[in-house]
Motif scaffolding. Structure first.
Motif, PDB file in Angstrom:
ATOM      1  N   SER A  29      -3.967  -4.107   3.257  1.00 27.30           N
ATOM      2  CA  SER A  29      -4.119  -4.455   4.667  1.00 27.30           C
ATOM      3  C   SER A  29      -5.576  -4.664   5.052  1.00 27.30           C
ATOM      4  O   SER A  29      -5.862  -5.113   6.164  1.00 27.30           O
ATOM      5  N   SER A  30      -6.506  -4.361   4.138  1.00 30.21           N
ATOM      6  CA  SER A  30      -7.930  -4.558   4.418  1.00 30.21           C
ATOM      7  C   SER A  30      -8.672  -4.858   3.122  1.00 30.21           C
ATOM      8  O   SER A  30      -8.467  -4.164   2.117  1.00 30.21           O
ATOM      9  N   PRO A  31      -9.560  -5.853   3.130  1.00 33.89           N
ATOM     10  CA  PRO A  31     -10.374  -6.105   1.931  1.00 33.89           C
ATOM     11  C   PRO A  31     -11.343  -4.965   1.640  1.00 33.89           C
ATOM     12  O   PRO A  31     -11.870  -4.863   0.531  1.00 33.89           O
ATOM     13  N   GLY A  32     -11.571  -4.100   2.618  1.00 29.21           N
ATOM     14  CA  GLY A  32     -12.450  -2.954   2.411  1.00 29.21           C
ATOM     15  C   GLY A  32     -11.940  -1.988   1.362  1.00 29.21           C
ATOM     16  O   GLY A  32     -12.720  -1.208   0.794  1.00 29.21           O
ATOM     17  N   PHE A  33     -10.634  -2.024   1.077  1.00 25.62           N
ATOM     18  CA  PHE A  33     -10.063  -1.098   0.096  1.00 25.62           C
ATOM     19  C   PHE A  33     -10.595  -1.342  -1.310  1.00 25.62           C
ATOM     20  O   PHE A  33     -10.461  -0.476  -2.182  1.00 25.62           O
ATOM     21  N   ARG A  34     -11.186  -2.512  -1.527  1.00 27.70           N
ATOM     22  CA  ARG A  34     -11.744  -2.803  -2.850  1.00 27.70           C
ATOM     23  C   ARG A  34     -12.820  -1.793  -3.232  1.00 27.70           C
ATOM     24  O   ARG A  34     -13.106  -1.592  -4.422  1.00 27.70           O
ATOM     25  N   SER A  35     -13.441  -1.152  -2.249  1.00 28.63           N
ATOM     26  CA  SER A  35     -14.545  -0.227  -2.534  1.00 28.63           C
ATOM     27  C   SER A  35     -14.073   1.056  -3.207  1.00 28.63           C
ATOM     28  O   SER A  35     -14.865   1.733  -3.855  1.00 28.63           O
ATOM     29  N   TRP A  36     -12.794   1.426  -3.039  1.00 32.75           N
ATOM     30  CA  TRP A  36     -12.314   2.673  -3.645  1.00 32.75           C
ATOM     31  C   TRP A  36     -11.090   2.493  -4.555  1.00 32.75           C
ATOM     32  O   TRP A  36     -10.577   3.476  -5.101  1.00 32.75           O
ATOM     33  N   LEU A  37     -10.623   1.257  -4.718  1.00 31.52           N
ATOM     34  CA  LEU A  37      -9.504   1.000  -5.617  1.00 31.52           C
ATOM     35  C   LEU A  37      -9.986   0.380  -6.923  1.00 31.52           C
ATOM     36  O   LEU A  37     -11.007  -0.311  -6.944  1.00 31.52           O
ATOM     37  N   PRO A  38      -9.253   0.580  -8.021  1.00 28.07           N
ATOM     38  CA  PRO A  38      -9.586  -0.121  -9.268  1.00 28.07           C
ATOM     39  C   PRO A  38      -9.511  -1.637  -9.059  1.00 28.07           C
ATOM     40  O   PRO A  38      -8.734  -2.121  -8.228  1.00 28.07           O
ATOM     41  N   ALA A  39     -10.296  -2.370  -9.811  1.00 29.43           N
ATOM     42  CA  ALA A  39     -10.295  -3.832  -9.698  1.00 29.43           C
ATOM     43  C   ALA A  39      -8.922  -4.389 -10.060  1.00 29.43           C
ATOM     44  O   ALA A  39      -8.283  -3.931 -11.012  1.00 29.43           O
ATOM     45  N   CYS A  40      -8.461  -5.374  -9.284  1.00 31.04           N
ATOM     46  CA  CYS A  40      -7.149  -5.978  -9.537  1.00 31.04           C
ATOM     47  C   CYS A  40      -7.025  -7.243  -8.706  1.00 31.04           C
ATOM     48  O   CYS A  40      -7.833  -7.506  -7.805  1.00 31.04           O
ATOM     49  N   ASP A  41      -5.995  -8.041  -8.992  1.00 28.81           N
ATOM     50  CA  ASP A  41      -5.657  -9.174  -8.148  1.00 28.81           C
ATOM     51  C   ASP A  41      -4.872  -8.665  -6.940  1.00 28.81           C
ATOM     52  O   ASP A  41      -4.060  -7.730  -7.068  1.00 28.81           O
ATOM     53  N   TYR A  42      -5.088  -9.279  -5.796  1.00 29.29           N
ATOM     54  CA  TYR A  42      -4.389  -8.827  -4.590  1.00 29.29           C
ATOM     55  C   TYR A  42      -4.409  -9.930  -3.536  1.00 29.29           C
ATOM     56  O   TYR A  42      -5.170 -10.898  -3.631  1.00 29.29           O
ATOM     57  N   VAL A  43      -3.551  -9.779  -2.541  1.00 29.34           N
ATOM     58  CA  VAL A  43      -3.609 -10.612  -1.347  1.00 29.34           C
ATOM     59  C   VAL A  43      -3.736  -9.685  -0.146  1.00 29.34           C
ATOM     60  O   VAL A  43      -3.408  -8.494  -0.222  1.00 29.34           O
ATOM     61  N   ILE A  44      -4.218 -10.237   0.951  1.00 28.16           N
ATOM     62  CA  ILE A  44      -4.349  -9.458   2.186  1.00 28.16           C
ATOM     63  C   ILE A  44      -3.106  -9.666   3.056  1.00 28.16           C
ATOM     64  O   ILE A  44      -2.671 -10.799   3.291  1.00 28.16           O
ATOM     65  N   CYS A  45      -2.538  -8.555   3.495  1.00 30.57           N
ATOM     66  CA  CYS A  45      -1.433  -8.597   4.464  1.00 30.57           C
ATOM     67  C   CYS A  45      -1.909  -7.859   5.708  1.00 30.57           C
ATOM     68  O   CYS A  45      -1.890  -6.631   5.762  1.00 30.57           O
ATOM     69  N   HIS A  46      -2.365  -8.621   6.696  1.00 34.15           N
ATOM     70  CA  HIS A  46      -2.910  -8.035   7.923  1.00 34.15           C
ATOM     71  C   HIS A  46      -1.827  -7.299   8.713  1.00 34.15           C
ATOM     72  O   HIS A  46      -0.628  -7.533   8.524  1.00 34.15           O
ATOM     73  N   ASN A  47      -2.263  -6.446   9.612  1.00 35.98           N
ATOM     74  CA  ASN A  47      -1.333  -5.737  10.491  1.00 35.98           C
ATOM     75  C   ASN A  47      -0.976  -6.607  11.696  1.00 35.98           C
ATOM     76  O   ASN A  47      -1.203  -6.246  12.856  1.00 35.98           O
ATOM     77  N   ALA A  48      -0.410  -7.769  11.387  1.00 34.71           N
ATOM     78  CA  ALA A  48      -0.016  -8.709  12.440  1.00 34.71           C
ATOM     79  C   ALA A  48       1.071  -9.629  11.900  1.00 34.71           C
ATOM     80  O   ALA A  48       0.908 -10.229  10.837  1.00 34.71           O
ATOM     81  N   ARG A  49       2.170  -9.745  12.628  1.00 30.20           N
ATOM     82  CA  ARG A  49       3.246 -10.649  12.217  1.00 30.20           C
ATOM     83  C   ARG A  49       2.835 -12.101  12.453  1.00 30.20           C
ATOM     84  O   ARG A  49       2.126 -12.408  13.412  1.00 30.20           O
ATOM     85  N   ARG A  50       3.304 -12.977  11.585  1.00 34.52           N
ATOM     86  CA  ARG A  50       3.025 -14.401  11.776  1.00 34.52           C
ATOM     87  C   ARG A  50       3.550 -14.879  13.129  1.00 34.52           C
ATOM     88  O   ARG A  50       2.925 -15.698  13.807  1.00 34.52           O
ATOM     89  N   LYS A  51       4.704 -14.357  13.519  1.00 35.81           N
ATOM     90  CA  LYS A  51       5.296 -14.716  14.809  1.00 35.81           C
ATOM     91  C   LYS A  51       4.367 -14.348  15.962  1.00 35.81           C
ATOM     92  O   LYS A  51       4.186 -15.119  16.901  1.00 35.81           O
ATOM     93  N   SER A  52       3.764 -13.173  15.889  1.00 29.39           N
ATOM     94  CA  SER A  52       2.855 -12.722  16.951  1.00 29.39           C
ATOM     95  C   SER A  52       1.620 -13.610  17.043  1.00 29.39           C
ATOM     96  O   SER A  52       1.090 -13.852  18.134  1.00 29.39           O
ATOM     97  N   LEU A  53       1.155 -14.095  15.894  1.00 32.20           N
ATOM     98  CA  LEU A  53      -0.040 -14.936  15.876  1.00 32.20           C
ATOM     99  C   LEU A  53       0.197 -16.259  16.593  1.00 32.20           C
ATOM    100  O   LEU A  53      -0.758 -16.937  16.981  1.00 32.20           O
TER     101      LEU A  53
END
Length: 356
Positions: free
Chosen positions: A144-168
């Motif tokens: 949910s945040s790219p900031g998590f890269r600072s404390w997680l092992p390196a890996c491939d990932y995508v960002i899933c924001h805390n917002a529904r596409r419908k709401s946007l």
């Protein structure tokens, strides 16, 4: 085809599961939910999906030992459900869930589970090798945040924001002027931290032309109410629990959104739900310095960055007097366009991970 969403709490506290349901619904894929029901609030009556509820009643303030024991019991419940059903894919929310289910996931659902991480867990410092294997053997990793890269092992990932596409697309309103004679600062959602909210009250309590509103419950609610009474603040209001459907109307009645968080690993790298509420409903936010939210606020000019040493009242009033709703709206739109692109990538990635 059938998928399972494995939650660490009840439906009401897991709005992020809807981002996956939206994708699966488009593809006519059946969804079931497995959840840890800590407070006997399983679901909204209108929730249309089958629920497997593990009823382990425990307070949010339970000790670490008790929480570990509860997760162990819950993992046994989840494994039993998984063995009884033939799921094409499962989505595992939170690090604790994934760690306690790691053997089963790696043995029976390798490359068939999505690992969704919404926040930091104290388990990280003790389970890095396990988390690395879980990240490397998933079908998809979602943060949910790219900031998590600072404390997680390196890996491939995508960002899933805390917002529904419908709401946007549907829940955005126009920014409005701020009445500098009647400024309202809102804290909405789970009231978890006493210290940061106490600090806000101390800075703004009994100040002229400004009111503070707390909407929502949480472990800090009673402490904050007692503190407000003790200090005899006359401009602080607590409205308590609110139905989710009333959230936008509550936000629309304020001028600033309080998103001051503690300075710790959990808070420094997350993007909170309130951050997105501020963007959708066009409310400048008040964020604490030193975190990823402060970086975004500075880059996109979305509000005020504060620390405990600042004169927060003066900062708010100066900002309110110079507030330009048209420019602020443009700033929000710039950030939300990035969110839309990320959510499009997320939706496509979830679909591709099914290997249809």
């Amino acid at each position: 085809m059938k998928v399972a969403l494995i939650l660490a709490t009840n439906v009401e506290k897991s709005p992020y599961m809807q981002y996956y349901i939206d994708v699966y619904k488009e593809k006519n894929i059946d969804v079931e939910v497995i959840l840890l029901n800590r407070d006997k609030r399983v679901s909204n009556e209108e929730f249309p999906y089958k629920i497997h509820s593990c009823d382990i009643i425990a307070r949010e303030t339970a000790s670490c030992v008790r929480k570990i024991y509860d997760y162990f019991r819950y993992s046994r419940f989840v494994r039993r459900i998984l063995k009884q059903s033939d799921y094409s894919q499962i989505v595992v929310f939170t690090i604790a869930n994934a760690v306690f289910l790691s053997y089963y996931l790696l043995s029976y659902y390798k490359k068939k589970y999505i690992f969704d991480i919404r926040d930091y867990s104290p388990l990280v410092k003790y389970t890095v090798p396990i988390i690395r294997r879980l990240l490397n053997n998933s079908a998809l990793n979602c943060f949910s945040s790219p900031g998590f890269r600072s404390w997680l092992p390196a890996c491939d990932y995508v960002i899933c924001h805390n917002a529904r596409r419908k709401s946007l697309d549907e829940d955005i309103v126009n920014a409005r002027d701020i009445d500098v004679e009647n400024v309202k600062v809102l804290t909405i959602g789970q009231l978890r931290n006493f210290i940061t909210n106490k600090m806000l009250m101390d800075h703004l309590g009994n100040k002229s032309r400004i009111t503070i509103q707390f909407s929502g419950m949480g472990i800090a609610y009673d402490l904050l109410k007692k503190y407000e009474v003790k200090k005899m603040y006359n401009n602080v209001k607590f409205t308590g629990y609110y139905p989710k459907k009333e959230e936008f109307s509550i936000v629309d009645g304020c001028d600033f959104m309080n998103i001051i968080l503690p300075d710790d690993t959990l808070s420094r790298y997350l993007i909170s739900n309130r951050f997105y509420l501020s963007l959708l409903r066009r409310k400048p936010m008040i964020v604490s310095s030193g975190g990823i939210q402060a970086e975004y606020v500075k880059e996109y000019d979305l509000g005020i960055i504060v620390s405990s040493e600042d004169d927060i009242y003066s900062k708010i009033m100066i900002y309110a007097r110079s507030f330009d709703p048209i420019q602020f709206q443009k700033n929000c739109d710039r950030f939300l366009e990035m969110v839309r692109l990320d959510m499009q990538i997320f939706s496509r990635s979830v679909f591709y991970s099914l290997n249809l």
